[in-house]
Design an enzyme around this catalytic site. Structure first.
Site, mmCIF file in Angstrom:
data_model
loop_
_atom_site.group_PDB
_atom_site.id
_atom_site.type_symbol
_atom_site.label_atom_id
_atom_site.label_comp_id
_atom_site.label_asym_id
_atom_site.label_seq_id
_atom_site.Cartn_x
_atom_site.Cartn_y
_atom_site.Cartn_z
ATOM 1 N N PHE A 13 -34.393 -0.322 -47.830
ATOM 2 C CA PHE A 13 -34.732 -0.049 -48.684
ATOM 3 C C PHE A 13 -33.557 -0.459 -50.086
ATOM 4 O O PHE A 13 -32.248 -0.211 -49.159
ATOM 5 C CB PHE A 13 -35.317 1.231 -49.507
ATOM 6 C CG PHE A 13 -35.632 1.034 -50.376
ATOM 7 C CD1 PHE A 13 -37.231 0.544 -50.723
ATOM 8 C CD2 PHE A 13 -35.099 1.681 -51.412
ATOM 9 C CE1 PHE A 13 -37.331 0.332 -52.421
ATOM 10 C CE2 PHE A 13 -35.514 1.305 -52.684
ATOM 11 C CZ PHE A 13 -36.658 0.819 -53.275
ATOM 12 N N ASP A 62 -25.041 -0.755 -48.962
ATOM 13 C CA ASP A 62 -25.429 0.211 -49.903
ATOM 14 C C ASP A 62 -25.428 1.692 -49.518
ATOM 15 O O ASP A 62 -26.523 1.907 -48.969
ATOM 16 C CB ASP A 62 -26.897 -0.617 -49.704
ATOM 17 C CG ASP A 62 -27.853 0.031 -50.687
ATOM 18 O OD1 ASP A 62 -27.753 1.140 -51.554
ATOM 19 O OD2 ASP A 62 -29.270 -0.298 -50.572
ATOM 20 N N LYS A 83 -27.699 6.589 -58.050
ATOM 21 C CA LYS A 83 -28.197 7.457 -57.766
ATOM 22 C C LYS A 83 -27.567 8.675 -58.112
ATOM 23 O O LYS A 83 -27.266 9.144 -58.965
ATOM 24 C CB LYS A 83 -28.878 7.791 -56.107
ATOM 25 C CG LYS A 83 -30.112 6.770 -56.205
ATOM 26 C CD LYS A 83 -31.028 7.625 -54.747
ATOM 27 C CE LYS A 83 -32.151 6.930 -54.622
ATOM 28 N NZ LYS A 83 -32.313 5.685 -53.704
#
Ligand SMILES: *Cc1c(COP(=O)(O)O)cnc(C)c1O
Length: 393
Positions: free
Chosen positions: A128, A215, A244
């Site tokens: 993702f 990532d 995040k």
């Protein structure tokens, strides 16, 4: 009453009004144990005084000036981040998808600098990377892509945790300029690769002169027991993306680069109006200082292992549990069947969890979780799971 919000989310029937550490309180002052942290965002818990104070102070001084000028907090944050990550420089943006967009653009520039006109990036199944067109094209989940064709070209997909698949792709495709991979897959089901996967990948990237792009948007910022997850492997990537937990809830993303990768995005090649503004950077600076001051990163390892051991013991007799795994406080409990209903059942018991990839409970508790809360999490969730699978505790 009809909502005027676009129906892009399937929301649970609860509204939170305030938070304190690992607790969230709804409109009736009922409290919930938050074992998800806003999906790995509030790593310091809710309403952390250091973040609160930093953004209050900064908002009284200056919120925004644009990137037409030097921004002191941005310089300071870049110094701290590059030092902690072992990288050379940073591009700041506002979200994870944007950080990955920067990485993808950087990889394409790298390709063109080598005379490759149609550069391609290796990406993983079950990955993702975000919801923008390029990042959803990179994402290894057809549900995310459904209805948005034509997708962005230039991605080659291989299975996760499979070095020979990458070798094969590199041999058959001379346009490959980079590989983009999560050190631990979050949305894909808390998938932890072989412990030497990143080391072997680093070797392949060196051998073929392609960029290793990690990532770390979900697994970074202390969650796995190191500041960045790749630091478990004693390697350095060429590019690393963050978002995040970097601002503990204040939107900020970052694309870090090293060596030749750090020289590709030059003046005019990329930009962002809000990226790295004084307010967002003040929050991130407070986050980094607090992680160190409260020794939260080392603690993430021991706390995560304690939670793993706790569930391993408490769910020992439940034959529907296939696997319990963790790297620090990134925890997956995998079932032998879909178990998304558990999210609602847990909410009824005032516990916030997530199920990802249909069959895996994903726990991303804040790094400030204490021993009492660890016990409460294990006891509450074990009872919910055993009740759900029709077994006694
Ligand atoms: C959440 C996430 C993203 C996307 O971040 P946004 O801020 O939602 O754009 C990208 N990659 C990973 C691994 C993520 O977990």
């Amino acid at each position: 009453m009809t909502s005027h919000i676009m129906p892009t989310y399937g929301r649970l029937p609860v509204t939170f009004e305030r938070g304190e550490g690992m607790w969230l309180f709804d409109e009736n002052n009922k409290r919930y144990l938050d074992a998800l942290s806003g999906i790995a965002v509030c790593n310091l818990g809710h309403a952390h005084p250091a973040v609160h104070e930093a953004i209050c102070t900064q908002s009284g001084k200056l919120l925004h000036t644009s990137n037409l000028y030097t921004i002191a907090n941005q310089e300071l944050l870049a110094d701290k981040l590059t030092e902690k990550a072992g990288m050379d420089n940073v591009f700041f943006c506002n979200s994870g998808a944007e950080a990955n967009e920067a990485a993808i653009k950087l990889a394409r520039k790298y390709g063109h600098s080598k005379g490759i006109e149609n550069p391609a990036i290796i990406v993983m199944e079950k990955s993702f990377h975000g919801r923008t067109l390029a990042t959803l094209s990179a994402t290894g989940n057809s549900k995310v892509q459904q209805g948005f064709a034509p997708l962005v070209e230039g991605f080659v997909r291989v299975p996760y945790n499979d070095i020979s698949a990458i070798e094969l792709a590199l041999e058959s495709n001379k346009n490959i300029v980079a590989v983009l991979v999560e050190p631990i897959q979050g949305e894909g089901g808390v998938n932890i690769p072989a412990s030497d996967y990143l080391n072997k990948l680093r070797g392949l990237c060196d051998q073929h002169e392609i960029l290793m792009m990690l990532d770390e948007i979900q697994c970074g910022i202390g969650r796995t027991g190191k500041f960045l997850a790749f630091q478990h492997n004693a390697i350095l990537p060429d590019v690393c993306t963050l978002a995040k937990a970097l601002g503990n809830g204040v939107p900020i993303g970052a694309c870090l680069a090293r060596g030749k990768a750090a020289e590709l995005l030059t003046a005019g090649a990329h930009g962002s109006t809000f990226g790295g503004n004084p307010l967002a950077c003040s929050a991130a600076l407070a986050v980094l200082a607090t992680l160190d001051k409260e020794n939260l990163i080392e603690a993430a390892q021991t706390k995560g292992d304690a939670i793993h051991a706790g569930f391993t013991a408490s769910l020992n007799n439940n034959k529907h549990i296939v696997n319990i795994r963790n790297k620090g406080l990134m925890i997956g409990i995998e079932f032998d069947k879909p178990c998304t209903e558990l999210v609602k059942l847990a909410l009824e018991k005032q516990l916030l969890i997530n199920v990802t990839n249909e069959t895996t409970i994903r726990l991303l508790p804040p790094l400030i979780i204490d021993n009492e809360q660890i016990q409460l999490l294990i006891n509450t969730l074990t009872a919910i799971i055993n009740d759900y699978t029709g077994q006694t505790a």
